[in-house]
Write an enzyme that holds these catalytic residues in place. Structure first.
Site, short mmCIF file in Angstrom:
data_model
loop_
_atom_site.label_atom_id
_atom_site.label_comp_id
_atom_site.label_asym_id
_atom_site.label_seq_id
_atom_site.Cartn_x
_atom_site.Cartn_y
_atom_site.Cartn_z
N GLU A 39 0.80 -1.24 0.00
CA GLU A 39 0.00 0.00 0.00
C GLU A 39 0.83 1.29 0.00
O GLU A 39 0.78 2.07 0.96
CB GLU A 39 -0.96 -0.01 1.19
N GLU A 50 -5.28 -8.80 0.76
CA GLU A 50 -5.99 -8.50 2.01
C GLU A 50 -7.46 -8.26 1.71
O GLU A 50 -7.80 -7.60 0.73
CB GLU A 50 -5.46 -7.23 2.71
#
Ligand code: GBH
Length: 449
Positions: free
Chosen positions: A166, A354
């Protein structure tokens, strides 16, 4: 394939990150990270929580791998703490640091679980922060050195490497909003960070490919969300394009098209100095990856708001139910994102690295943890995923966030994402209903009731 089914060999996994679970921050020669510094700064995390002990996974990894095996996991995604390997971020590697991950890999191997290793899940060595951190270009080269050292040392044992987790969150929450370490409020530093994270990814991929003898595969994980306008008005639609331009396109376009999105360069360029993006940098950044990891939690709904300086927009609540994070439950968004990636960006295999939800879990008097909302969240996202795959999008695995409750960054221990409940005072892991449910999903290779 039947409704809710998955292809043979689909990689069922769960994910964690070093600072969120390991604890033992002063053991094995580990150096300080920016999250140690940040969480120990008063007012930065909920109730002053820190990762000092976290889930004590550093000492309990054997038991944790045993549970993974009982769950039937085919793969486990974890991250390596850079300051365990290079306590000063560079220079001499720390043998005790890598030894921990070698022991963990030993256990996973015995359990028949494939490791998926993230090299950077937000815990920059503080020593590198002191020299300027990610806004400073040199940090990208230090990351590449660290990555190359890891490939050399563990390359034979790791089938999947993820360079970064991220980069949007590191850039924007770490350097612009200041909610995350290092806690800056400096938009220009945020954009330099984004560029240096991407550059460091490219340098690491280059190091990985050198010699051409690596067995494993390498990719990067992005947090991606569909961004929808609050109405059909041209203003709201333009606002949605801007937010999409920052969260999604600012990272996807350099990686897969070799250039930052022009409309956003123009937009941000009016507000702040943007880093120079040379052709050489963009070539490094856009090298082919073997796969792309996608973290998906929710969508964004946005409205035009000229009073807000950065993106002239305001986020509004979507109509769906919310998790404890306040994030809307929106399973269709997972399909939207994955289809868009395959159509507009890359034919490479995709992994959901995720996906999961926080709910206020408690242990019932019978000793169980009943989490029907989490099961419903996971079920609906997996049903969507199974439809996406049936439609021809090459998604090869799914990693639930998270294996266990853990240090949820600025929220500390107040938010529980695990399928294992962690009783922090005793460190006992208790299977939530969702853990039993996930075991049945893995076993059936299909969504079950
Ligand atoms: C992930 O971050 C992290 O990789 C993981 O460490 C963390 O524990 C987990 O998720 C749960 O939070 O903030 O309004 O833009 C997720 C970060 C959360 C960023 C959702 C984008 C969208 C809502 N993402 N967020 S908003």
């Amino acid at each position: 394939m039947a409704e809710g089914g998955f292809p043979p060999g689909f990689l069922w996994g769960a994910a964690t990150a070093a600072y969120q679970i390991e604890g033992a921050v002063d053991e094995g020669g580990r150096g300080e990270s920016i999250w140690d510094r940040f969480s120990h700064t008063p007012g930065k995390t909920r109730d002053g929580d820190t990762g000092d002990v976290a889930c004590d996974h550093y000492h309990r990894y054997r038991d944790d791998v045993r549970i993974m095996r009982e769950l039937g996991l085919a793969a486990y995604r974890f991250s390596v703490a850079w300051p365990r390997i290079f306590p000063e971020g560079r220079g001499r590697p720390n043998p005790d640091g890598v030894a921990f991950y070698e022991r963990l890999l030993d256990e996973l191997e015995k359990a028949g679980i494939q490791p998926v290793v993230t090299l950077y899940h937000w815990d920059l060595p503080q020593a590198l922060q002191d020299r300027g951190g990610w806004p400073h270009r040199d940090t990208a080269y230090r990351f590449a050195d660290y990555a190359a050292w890891m490939f050399e040392r563990l390359g034979d044992r790791v089938p999947y490497w993820i360079t970064h987790n991220e980069p949007f969150v590191v850039s924007i929450l770490g350097h612009v909003t200041g909610e995350h370490a290092p806690g800056l409020n400096d938009p220009a530093a945020g954009f330099r960070t984004a560029h240096h994270l991407l550059l460091s990814h490219g340098l690491a991929v280059q190091a990985f490919r050198e010699g051409g003898r690596r067995k494993g595969r390498i990719g990067i994980t992005l947090n991606l969300s569909p961004v929808h306008p609050a109405s059909g008005s041209p203003e709201d639609e333009a606002a949605a394009r801007r937010v999409d331009g920052l969260i999604n396109r600012w990272f996807l376009d350099p990686l897969f098209r070799g250039a930052y999105p022009e409309d956003m360069v123009e937009h941000f360029g009016r507000l702040i100095p943007l880093p120079e993006a040379s052709e050489d940098d963009m070539r490094l950044i856009s090298q082919d990856v073997d796969f792309l990891g996608v973290n998906y939690y929710s969508r964004q709904v946005v409205r035009h708001d000229p009073g807000e300086l950065f993106l002239q927009m305001r986020q509004i609540d979507g109509p769906g139910p919310k998790t404890e994070m306040g994030w809307e439950v929106y399973p269709a968004g997972l399909g939207e994102i994955l289809r868009r990636l395959h159509e507009a960006y890359t034919k490479a295999p995709l992994f959901v690295t995720e996906n999961g939800a926080a709910y206020p879990d408690t242990v019932s008097p019978d000793g169980a943890v009943h989490d029907p909302d989490r099961i419903a969240y996971l079920r609906d996202h997996l049903l969507e995923l199974s439809r996406v795959i049936a439609g021809g999008v090459p998604v090869q695995g799914y990693f639930l966030w998270s294996l266990m409750d853990n240090f949820e960054w600025a929220h500390g221990y107040s938010k529980r994402f695990g399928i294992l409940y962690v009783d922090y005072p005793t460190q006992r892991r208790i299977w939530k209903d969702s853990a039993y449910w996930y075991r049945r999903v893995i076993e059936a290779n299909a969504v079950v009731e």
